[in-house]
Design a protein around this motif. Structure first.
Motif, mmCIF file in Angstrom:
data_model
loop_
_atom_site.group_PDB
_atom_site.id
_atom_site.type_symbol
_atom_site.label_atom_id
_atom_site.label_comp_id
_atom_site.label_asym_id
_atom_site.label_seq_id
_atom_site.Cartn_x
_atom_site.Cartn_y
_atom_site.Cartn_z
ATOM 1 N N ARG A 42 0.828 -1.209 0.000
ATOM 2 C CA ARG A 42 0.000 0.000 0.000
ATOM 3 C C ARG A 42 0.863 1.259 0.000
ATOM 4 O O ARG A 42 0.509 2.265 -0.615
ATOM 5 C CB ARG A 42 -0.944 -0.005 1.200
ATOM 6 C CG ARG A 42 -2.118 -0.947 1.027
ATOM 7 C CD ARG A 42 -3.199 -0.664 2.050
ATOM 8 N NE ARG A 42 -2.744 -0.912 3.406
ATOM 9 C CZ ARG A 42 -2.678 -2.110 3.962
ATOM 10 N NH1 ARG A 42 -2.997 -3.187 3.262
ATOM 11 N NH2 ARG A 42 -2.282 -2.256 5.214
ATOM 12 N N ARG A 45 1.683 2.037 -3.327
ATOM 13 C CA ARG A 45 0.493 2.251 -4.144
ATOM 14 C C ARG A 45 0.366 1.190 -5.244
ATOM 15 O O ARG A 45 -0.057 1.489 -6.363
ATOM 16 C CB ARG A 45 0.501 3.653 -4.766
ATOM 17 C CG ARG A 45 0.466 4.788 -3.752
ATOM 18 C CD ARG A 45 -0.831 4.773 -2.950
ATOM 19 N NE ARG A 45 -1.014 5.983 -2.172
ATOM 20 C CZ ARG A 45 -0.640 6.121 -0.903
ATOM 21 N NH1 ARG A 45 -0.047 5.113 -0.278
ATOM 22 N NH2 ARG A 45 -0.846 7.247 -0.253
ATOM 23 N N ARG A 144 -10.808 -1.536 3.813
ATOM 24 C CA ARG A 144 -9.877 -0.593 3.176
ATOM 25 C C ARG A 144 -10.604 0.491 2.384
ATOM 26 O O ARG A 144 -10.060 1.578 2.175
ATOM 27 C CB ARG A 144 -8.932 -1.351 2.242
ATOM 28 C CG ARG A 144 -7.928 -2.225 2.967
ATOM 29 C CD ARG A 144 -6.951 -2.858 2.000
ATOM 30 N NE ARG A 144 -6.059 -3.764 2.697
ATOM 31 C CZ ARG A 144 -5.927 -5.053 2.424
ATOM 32 N NH1 ARG A 144 -6.624 -5.594 1.439
ATOM 33 N NH2 ARG A 144 -5.094 -5.805 3.115
#
Length: 211
Positions: A42, A45, A144
Motif C-alpha cells: 500500500r 500504491r 480498506r
C-alpha cells in the motif's frame, strides 16, 4: 559468470509482542508477515495485489503464500518451517517474505510514495464470524474502502469452539488516520459502525466483538 541478481524487497521477523492489558504475550506469526507485506504494497500504491495460500519451501506448508501482482507471482510470504529455523539455531517462530521488484520497477507509473500524516492514529480491533465461502480478502477490501483507513490486517483466525459450523472467526486490527486533523471519538465511532455494517452486508458475517 555472475548469476542474475534481481532487485528484491525482503524482511524477516522473530520474537513477538509483550503482554499488555489487551492480552498475553504472543509470537509474531504468518498474519503479521502478511500484514507487513500489505503495508509495503500500500505504501508503494501497488494495485491488484493478492495473496494465495501455497506450499512453498522453506515455509510451513499451511502457513505460506504466493504474492501476486496483476495475476503474476512475484514472491512469497509466510512462516518459516520450524525444522528450517532449528537448523539455523533459531528458537521460536520466524516469518519472512521476499518479493521480486522487476515488474514493479520497470514501470514507475505503477507506484508512488505518499508523505505520512503528522497526526496520531486511531486503532481498534474487530472480530467477525465469517462464512467459509467468504474470503478473508473480501473482508479486508471492504474495510480498506472506508474513509481514513490507513491500515487493516488480520491477527487471528480460528474455527471451532463457539463458532458455527461452516464459519470461522477473523479478528482484524484497523488503523485510521486523517491527513488534516486528529480523529476524535466522535469521528471514529460512526466510522467503525459503518465499517461493521459494510462487512456484514458484503460477506454475510456477524460481529463477534469490538475493542
Amino acid at each position: 559468470v555472475i548469476p542474475d541478481q534481481p532487485d528484491v524487497v525482503a524482511f524477516v521477523t522473530v520474537g513477538g509482542e509483550p503482554a499488555t492489558w489487551q492480552g498475553p504475550a504472543r509470537s509474531f506469526d504468518v498474519f503479521d508477515a502478511v500484514g507487513t507485506w500489505e503495508l509495503i504494497a500500500r505504501s508503494m500504491r501497488l494495485d491488484d495485489v493478492a495473496i494465495e495460500q501455497a506450499n512453498i519451501p522453506p515455509f510451513h506448508p499451511e502457513r505460506g503464500a504466493r504474492i501476486l501482482h496483476r495475476g503474476v507471482t512475484i514472491g512469497a510470504v509466510g512462516e518459516i518451517h520450524p525444522a528450517v529455523a532449528e537448523r539455523f539455531g533459531i528458537q521460536g517462530r520466524v516469518t519472512a517474505a521476499e518479493v521480486e521488484l522487476a515488474s514493479v520497477l520497470a514501470d514507475p507509473g505503477l507506484w508512488s510514495f505518499a508523505a505520512p500524516s503528522p497526526f496520531p492514529p486511531a486503532v481498534f480491533d474487530l472480530a467477525f464470524e465469517v462464512p467459509d465461502g467468504s474470503s478473508t480478502k473480501s473482508v479486508l477490501d471492504v474495510v480498506r474502502a472506508a474513509d481514513d483507513v490507513e491500515d487493516v490486517h488480520v491477527f487471528d483466525v480460528f474455527h471451532g469452539g463457539s463458532i458455527a459450523d461452516g464459519h470461522r472467526s477473523i479478528a482484524i486490527r484497523v488503523t485510521m488516520r486523517a491527513e488534516d486533523r486528529t480523529l476524535t471519538d466522535d469521528d471514529v465511532a460512526p466510522a467503525r459502525e459503518a465499517i461493521v455494517a459494510s462487512v456484514v452486508a458484503a460477506t454475510q458475517s456477524r460481529l463477534r466483538g469490538a475493542l
